[in-house]
Write a protein that holds these residues in place. Structure first.
Motif, PDB file in Angstrom:
ATOM      1  N   LYS A  48       0.883  -1.112   0.163  1.00  0.00           N
ATOM      2  CA  LYS A  48       0.261   0.308  -0.280  1.00  0.00           C
ATOM      3  C   LYS A  48       0.770   1.610   0.071  1.00  0.00           C
ATOM      4  O   LYS A  48       2.215   1.129   0.792  1.00  0.00           O
ATOM      5  N   LEU A  49       0.346   2.226  -0.198  1.00  0.00           N
ATOM      6  CA  LEU A  49       1.022   3.779  -0.558  1.00  0.00           C
ATOM      7  C   LEU A  49       0.273   5.228  -0.662  1.00  0.00           C
ATOM      8  O   LEU A  49      -1.285   4.518  -1.214  1.00  0.00           O
ATOM      9  N   GLN A  50       0.720   5.428  -0.572  1.00  0.00           N
ATOM     10  CA  GLN A  50       0.745   7.506  -0.798  1.00  0.00           C
ATOM     11  C   GLN A  50       1.104   7.747  -2.110  1.00  0.00           C
ATOM     12  O   GLN A  50       2.513   7.527  -1.365  1.00  0.00           O
ATOM     13  N   PHE A  51       0.505   8.561  -2.400  1.00  0.00           N
ATOM     14  CA  PHE A  51       1.058  10.349  -3.165  1.00  0.00           C
ATOM     15  C   PHE A  51       0.794  10.949  -3.356  1.00  0.00           C
ATOM     16  O   PHE A  51      -0.498  10.816  -3.778  1.00  0.00           O
ATOM     17  N   LEU A  52       1.228  11.907  -4.028  1.00  0.00           N
ATOM     18  CA  LEU A  52       1.004  13.039  -3.714  1.00  0.00           C
ATOM     19  C   LEU A  52       1.287  13.296  -5.519  1.00  0.00           C
ATOM     20  O   LEU A  52       2.570  13.703  -6.245  1.00  0.00           O
ATOM     21  N   GLY A  53       0.194  13.284  -6.499  1.00  0.00           N
ATOM     22  CA  GLY A  53       0.046  13.291  -7.533  1.00  0.00           C
ATOM     23  C   GLY A  53       0.273  14.659  -8.852  1.00  0.00           C
ATOM     24  O   GLY A  53       0.838  14.906  -9.942  1.00  0.00           O
ATOM     25  N   TYR A  54       0.619  16.230  -8.120  1.00  0.00           N
ATOM     26  CA  TYR A  54       1.113  17.227  -8.455  1.00  0.00           C
ATOM     27  C   TYR A  54       2.220  17.530  -9.530  1.00  0.00           C
ATOM     28  O   TYR A  54       1.808  18.417 -10.794  1.00  0.00           O
ATOM     29  N   ARG A  55       2.488  17.109  -9.910  1.00  0.00           N
ATOM     30  CA  ARG A  55       4.461  16.640 -10.655  1.00  0.00           C
ATOM     31  C   ARG A  55       3.936  15.490 -11.057  1.00  0.00           C
ATOM     32  O   ARG A  55       5.208  15.771 -11.784  1.00  0.00           O
ATOM     33  N   LEU A  56       4.152  14.658 -11.344  1.00  0.00           N
ATOM     34  CA  LEU A  56       3.615  13.323 -11.565  1.00  0.00           C
ATOM     35  C   LEU A  56       2.750  13.510 -12.976  1.00  0.00           C
ATOM     36  O   LEU A  56       1.514  13.136 -12.546  1.00  0.00           O
ATOM     37  N   HIS A  57       2.959  12.687 -13.367  1.00  0.00           N
ATOM     38  CA  HIS A  57       2.343  12.185 -14.733  1.00  0.00           C
ATOM     39  C   HIS A  57       1.403  10.501 -14.673  1.00  0.00           C
ATOM     40  O   HIS A  57       1.350   9.858 -15.590  1.00  0.00           O
ATOM     41  N   GLY A  58       0.557  10.434 -13.365  1.00  0.00           N
ATOM     42  CA  GLY A  58       0.224   9.130 -13.605  1.00  0.00           C
ATOM     43  C   GLY A  58       0.463   7.832 -12.322  1.00  0.00           C
ATOM     44  O   GLY A  58       2.044   8.244 -12.100  1.00  0.00           O
ATOM     45  N   TRP A  59      -0.176   7.339 -13.019  1.00  0.00           N
ATOM     46  CA  TRP A  59       1.015   5.676 -12.545  1.00  0.00           C
ATOM     47  C   TRP A  59       2.003   5.224 -13.245  1.00  0.00           C
ATOM     48  O   TRP A  59       2.966   5.343 -13.335  1.00  0.00           O
ATOM     49  N   GLN A  60       1.272   4.832 -14.380  1.00  0.00           N
ATOM     50  CA  GLN A  60       1.996   4.641 -16.319  1.00  0.00           C
ATOM     51  C   GLN A  60       3.349   5.477 -16.194  1.00  0.00           C
ATOM     52  O   GLN A  60       3.907   6.086 -16.230  1.00  0.00           O
ATOM     53  N   ARG A  61       4.407   3.766 -16.424  1.00  0.00           N
ATOM     54  CA  ARG A  61       5.650   4.720 -17.126  1.00  0.00           C
ATOM     55  C   ARG A  61       5.240   4.642 -18.416  1.00  0.00           C
ATOM     56  O   ARG A  61       5.154   4.194 -18.849  1.00  0.00           O
ATOM     57  N   GLN A  62       6.521   6.202 -18.629  1.00  0.00           N
ATOM     58  CA  GLN A  62       5.780   6.883 -19.688  1.00  0.00           C
ATOM     59  C   GLN A  62       7.812   7.996 -19.850  1.00  0.00           C
ATOM     60  O   GLN A  62       8.216   7.965 -18.821  1.00  0.00           O
ATOM     61  N   PRO A  63       7.850   7.497 -21.115  1.00  0.00           N
ATOM     62  CA  PRO A  63       9.594   8.282 -21.426  1.00  0.00           C
ATOM     63  C   PRO A  63      10.274   9.481 -20.904  1.00  0.00           C
ATOM     64  O   PRO A  63       8.954  10.226 -21.483  1.00  0.00           O
ATOM     65  N   ASN A  64      11.345   9.666 -20.446  1.00  0.00           N
ATOM     66  CA  ASN A  64      11.177  10.987 -20.151  1.00  0.00           C
ATOM     67  C   ASN A  64      10.096  11.855 -19.355  1.00  0.00           C
ATOM     68  O   ASN A  64      10.332  12.559 -19.100  1.00  0.00           O
ATOM     69  N   LEU A  65       9.093  11.340 -18.065  1.00  0.00           N
ATOM     70  CA  LEU A  65       8.178  11.673 -17.646  1.00  0.00           C
ATOM     71  C   LEU A  65       8.130  10.460 -15.946  1.00  0.00           C
ATOM     72  O   LEU A  65       8.573   9.694 -16.559  1.00  0.00           O
ATOM     73  N   LYS A  66       8.322  11.715 -14.631  1.00  0.00           N
ATOM     74  CA  LYS A  66       8.369  11.471 -14.186  1.00  0.00           C
ATOM     75  C   LYS A  66       6.885  10.656 -13.474  1.00  0.00           C
ATOM     76  O   LYS A  66       5.925  11.446 -13.028  1.00  0.00           O
ATOM     77  N   THR A  67       6.786   9.686 -13.092  1.00  0.00           N
ATOM     78  CA  THR A  67       5.113   9.067 -12.973  1.00  0.00           C
ATOM     79  C   THR A  67       6.167   8.062 -11.601  1.00  0.00           C
ATOM     80  O   THR A  67       6.980   7.422 -11.059  1.00  0.00           O
ATOM     81  N   VAL A  68       4.701   7.204 -10.973  1.00  0.00           N
ATOM     82  CA  VAL A  68       4.664   6.588 -10.011  1.00  0.00           C
ATOM     83  C   VAL A  68       5.478   5.510 -10.381  1.00  0.00           C
ATOM     84  O   VAL A  68       6.512   4.875  -9.097  1.00  0.00           O
TER      85      VAL A  68
END
Length: 261
Positions: free
Chosen positions: A11-31
């Motif tokens: 289980k985890l918590q996260f603040l999504g404001y600077r993140l580009h969602g869950w799924q891994r994407q090239p050159n983007l910060k995701t969870v």
């Protein structure tokens, strides 16, 4: 030689404001990408993979999300110590809150689960800028009582094809919403929040892409007087093609809880 597999539910918590969602994407910060980077560092040469329970949009936060860790060859020795090590190396806007071992029959995607979403919002005067990561702000007067009445119409089993983006031929539009209500916000508080704010509370077993944000956007249109209650009733009929296009901002949406049955 056959590998030995170990399975863990986190289980985890996260603040999504600077993140580009869950799924891994090239050159983007995701969870997912930040978790994988951290696991790669703390597990060193051990083989592993992770799988999330669901995807979240960019800027959406989570108070209680979940993912599964598949670990090969050797198990986690101590859960408390491992959580501490993981949190020590995760960025400050992501926190692991729990871990339990599961068996090979557990499938985090297909396993029955109930999700609770909260959409925080205020209206009227502009919010303090510190509110932006967690609360949407609509700088117009809204008829909140009409919005509360309209929110109840989403409750029950309905066809949500008009509240979906990116559907395919295999998409199942009929979904059951256990709870759909607008209540005063007594859940999340901060001294920079406005004196009065509200929560769109939605509880169900599964949601379509953008469904909750489209539901919230439609409620805003109700509050502005652009739509009426009958419009929502008709939009939920299977034969109706009244596609809802007003998507509420992502930053107000929080995945508040995931419960596995």
């Amino acid at each position: 030689m056959k590998r030995t597999h170990y399975y863990y539910l986190f289980k985890l918590q996260f603040l999504g404001y600077r993140l580009h969602g869950w799924q891994r994407q090239p050159n983007l910060k995701t969870v997912e990408s930040l978790l994988k980077k951290t696991f790669k560092f703390i597990l060193q040469d051990k083989k592993f993979k992770i799988l999330g329970s669901s995807r979240t949009d960019a800027m959406v936060s989570a108070n209680d999300a979940a993912f599964e860790l598949f670990l090969y060859d050797s198990p986690i020795a101590g859960f408390d110590e491992f959580i501490d090590l993981l949190n020590l190396n995760l960025p400050p806007d992501i926190k692991a809150t729990g871990i339990q071992e599961v068996d090979e029959t557990f499938n985090i995607i297909q396993h029955p689960k109930i999700k609770e979403y909260l959409y925080l919002f205020s209206f009227g005067q502009k919010n303090h800028p510190f509110c932006a990561p967690l609360m949407a702000n609509f700088q117009r007067n809204l008829d909140i009582e009409s919005m509360k009445e309209a929110a109840k119409l989403f409750q029950g089993t309905h066809n949500f094809k008009n509240y979906c983006s990116g559907a395919t031929e295999k998409t199942r539009f009929e979904r059951k919403v256990i709870t759909s209500e607008i209540i005063e916000n007594t859940i999340y508080k901060a001294n920079f929040f406005p004196e009065e704010s509200f929560v769109f509370h939605v509880h169900g077993s599964g949601f379509l892409r953008y469904q909750i944000r489209l539901m919230m956007g439609t409620l805003i249109q109700i509050g502005l007087g652009d739509l009426c209650l009958e419009d929502i009733r008709e939009s939920l009929l299977p034969a109706n093609d009244m596609v809802m296009k007003n998507i509420a901002p992502a930053s107000g949406l929080i995945l508040n809880k995931v419960e596995f049955e």
